[in-house]
Scaffold this active site. Structure first.
Site, PDB file in Angstrom:
ATOM      1  N   GLY A  16       0.794  -1.195   0.204  1.00 54.75           N
ATOM      2  CA  GLY A  16      -0.014  -0.199  -0.010  1.00 54.75           C
ATOM      3  C   GLY A  16       0.689   1.169  -0.136  1.00 54.75           C
ATOM      4  N   ARG A  77       0.651  -4.895  -4.740  1.00 52.05           N
ATOM      5  CA  ARG A  77       1.017  -5.812  -3.559  1.00 52.05           C
ATOM      6  C   ARG A  77       0.819  -7.745  -4.955  1.00 52.05           C
ATOM      7  NH1 ARG A  77      -0.335  -4.326   0.443  1.00 52.05           N
ATOM      8  NH2 ARG A  77      -2.522  -2.702   0.426  1.00 52.05           N
ATOM      9  N   ASP A 108       5.822  -5.619   5.943  1.00 51.28           N
ATOM     10  CA  ASP A 108       5.902  -6.542   5.596  1.00 51.28           C
ATOM     11  C   ASP A 108       6.162  -7.649   4.780  1.00 51.28           C
ATOM     12  OD1 ASP A 108       3.203  -6.612   5.899  1.00 51.28           O
ATOM     13  OD2 ASP A 108       3.719  -8.116   7.254  1.00 51.28           O
ATOM     14  N   THR A 130       4.091   2.421   5.475  1.00 53.62           N
ATOM     15  CA  THR A 130       3.033   2.823   5.431  1.00 53.62           C
ATOM     16  C   THR A 130       2.190   3.563   7.265  1.00 53.62           C
ATOM     17  OG1 THR A 130       1.486   0.152   6.238  1.00 53.62           O
ATOM     18  CG2 THR A 130       4.155  -0.051   6.969  1.00 53.62           C
ATOM     19  N   ASP A 132       0.514   2.712   8.364  1.00 52.83           N
ATOM     20  CA  ASP A 132      -0.484   1.580   9.550  1.00 52.83           C
ATOM     21  C   ASP A 132       0.790   2.075  10.895  1.00 52.83           C
ATOM     22  OD1 ASP A 132      -2.734   0.649   7.567  1.00 52.83           O
ATOM     23  OD2 ASP A 132      -1.479  -1.324   7.341  1.00 52.83           O
ATOM     24  N   ASP A 134       2.357  -0.703  11.435  1.00 51.77           N
ATOM     25  CA  ASP A 134       2.411  -1.553  11.751  1.00 51.77           C
ATOM     26  C   ASP A 134       3.193  -2.538  11.764  1.00 51.77           C
ATOM     27  OD1 ASP A 134       2.470  -1.913   9.281  1.00 51.77           O
ATOM     28  OD2 ASP A 134       0.490  -3.619   8.706  1.00 51.77           O
ATOM     29  N   ARG A 176      -5.290  -1.959   8.417  1.00 51.19           N
ATOM     30  CA  ARG A 176      -4.889  -3.362   8.768  1.00 51.19           C
ATOM     31  C   ARG A 176      -5.395  -3.703  10.183  1.00 51.19           C
ATOM     32  NH1 ARG A 176      -3.419  -6.010   4.227  1.00 51.19           N
ATOM     33  NH2 ARG A 176      -2.161  -4.040   3.121  1.00 51.19           N
TER      34      ARG A 176
HETATM   35  O1  F6P Z   1      -1.413  -1.049   4.741  1.00 45.65           O
HETATM   36  C1  F6P Z   1      -2.377   0.072   4.269  1.00 45.65           C
HETATM   37  C2  F6P Z   1      -3.340  -0.422   4.219  1.00 45.65           C
HETATM   38  O2  F6P Z   1      -4.275   1.169   3.584  1.00 45.65           O
HETATM   39  C3  F6P Z   1      -4.397  -0.677   5.169  1.00 45.65           C
HETATM   40  O3  F6P Z   1      -4.702  -0.042   6.379  1.00 45.65           O
HETATM   41  C4  F6P Z   1      -5.689  -1.645   4.953  1.00 45.65           C
HETATM   42  O4  F6P Z   1      -6.450  -2.500   5.447  1.00 45.65           O
HETATM   43  C5  F6P Z   1      -5.277  -1.493   2.773  1.00 45.65           C
HETATM   44  O5  F6P Z   1      -3.829  -1.104   2.828  1.00 45.65           O
HETATM   45  C6  F6P Z   1      -5.879  -1.589   2.299  1.00 45.65           C
HETATM   46  O6  F6P Z   1      -5.473  -2.332   1.262  1.00 45.65           O
HETATM   47  P1  F6P Z   1      -5.878  -2.368  -0.731  1.00 45.65           P
HETATM   48  O7  F6P Z   1      -4.770  -0.393  -1.242  1.00 45.65           O
HETATM   49  O8  F6P Z   1      -4.707  -3.194  -1.546  1.00 45.65           O
HETATM   50  O9  F6P Z   1      -7.479  -1.891  -0.362  1.00 45.65           O
END
Ligand code: F6P
Length: 356
Positions: A16, A77, A108, A130, A132, A134, A176
């Protein structure tokens, strides 16, 4: 052993996107060029390595990107990279372009990719990017500060309209399965309650407080919930608040909006410092580490250590995960997890005491 002489490094962002990733790209590019090393940008994360989407980067290319949201090198991803065949394509691209090492910005999943490449002879260093926050091994990730400030801006706006209509607004924030954004913004928004994975949520105490505060004449209430609790959680809590307290309630989910925007000073600064440190270490023969900010110091942490301490914190350790680590390592991991748990508990208690 003679130290490898780096002539060209690659940089990519993966997972992300996060505000400040572009600032990190700028920092890595300028830092490497200043040390006489060429830089190539890998477009679209590990997919760019597999598909040979690689382009030279010069100082002029990155001179105005420090303030950009998103990521200049785009992100994705990439499932294919998880398999040996994809990995081999990526390695072939590195060889074709004479890429001696890679700086990978992300979370991660990005670090797992970096360690897989390092094992196969392409030295990599990770930078935590990120929203998050996290990555347990670092106190701050790039993008976290900007995302929190965006949530606070939106929360203040929600407060305005909630105040006018005497409502309670429940806002779900990204993260997340981590509650960092939720807990920090709940405190900053004077939320009357916060629900997140890390701490059991005392919703009845919150209902009682809402009723008591309403009886004293308080018009509006803000409740923050972390996305990690699931898509249904926030909406059903909103209905429950209305039913249990009689306060008209609304549910709001800003979702990806908080992932964009101009990076704050703090994210730019962190990105610049981490980018420069990553290049310095890579050119000095260090790899398979992630750059971390710990107690205001920028340090390098072994990627495997960082990935395992994350699992330990989330109670997701698998059999054998700790086998490769010394007793001292395990002790340090446990101490860090305790530190993070104490942080969440302390923040939750403060919000429970002063939030209204
Ligand atoms: O890791 C960043 C994040 O925005 C999280 O907070 C969220 O759960 C996820 O990515 C959303 O992913 P995507 O952009 O694939 O919908």
């Amino acid at each position: 052993m003679e130290q490898k002489k780096f002539k060209k490094i690659g940089i990519l962002s993966s997972g992300g996107d996060a505000p400040g990733m572009s600032a990190a790209i700028k920092s890595v590019t300028c830092s490497a060029i200043a040390r006489g090393v060429e830089v190539v940008g890998i477009v679209g994360g590990y997919a760019g390595l597999i598909n040979d989407d690689v382009r030279p980067l010069d100082i002029a290319d990155v001179s105005d990107i420090i303030s950009h949201g998103g990521t200049y090198l785009r992100s994705a991803r990439c499932d294919e990279f998880k398999y040996e065949e994809g990995m081999q394509k990526a390695i072939a691209t590195c060889k074709r372009h004479n890429i001696d090492g890679i700086v990978a910005i992300g979370g991660d999943g990005t670090f797992r990719g970096a360690t897989d490449l390092s094992i196969r002879g392409i030295p990599c260093i990770g930078i935590p990017g990120t929203i998050d926050n996290d990555i347990t091994a670092t106190d701050y990730t790039i993008g976290y500060d900007t995302a929190m400030n965006s949530v606070v801006r939106m929360g203040d706006q929600l407060r305005d309209t909630s105040e006018s209509h005497s409502r309670c607004c429940v806002m779900e924030v990204m993260g997340r399965d981590a509650g960092y954004i939720a807990i920090e913004t709940a405190l900053a928004l004077n939320a009357i309650g916060v629900a997140l994975i890390e701490i059991p949520f005392d919703k009845n105490a919150m209902f009682e407080k809402i009723k008591a505060m309403r009886a004293k004449g308080q018009n509006s209430f803000i409740v923050i919930v972390a996305e990690g609790l699931g898509t249904e959680f926030g909406e059903s809590l909103t209905k429950e608040i209305e039913k249990e307290t009689g306060v008209e309630s609304r549910f709001v989910r800003p979702a990806h909006i908080v992932r964009g925007g101009t990076p704050t000073l703090r994210d730019r600064s962190l990105a610049c410092v981490m980018g420069d440190k990553a290049v310095d270490l890579l050119l000095n023969g260090v790899s398979d580490v992630v750059i971390c900010s710990r107690k205001d110091e920028i340090i390098a942490t072994d990627i495997k250590w960082a990935l395992i301490v994350d699992r330990m914190f989330k109670n997701k350790l698998k059999d054998g995960d700790l086998d490769a680590f010394s007793a001292e390592d395990i002790k340090a991991m446990k101490a860090l997890c305790e530190e993070r748990r104490a942080y969440f508990k302390n923040m939750y208690d403060i919000i429970k005491t002063i939030g209204c």
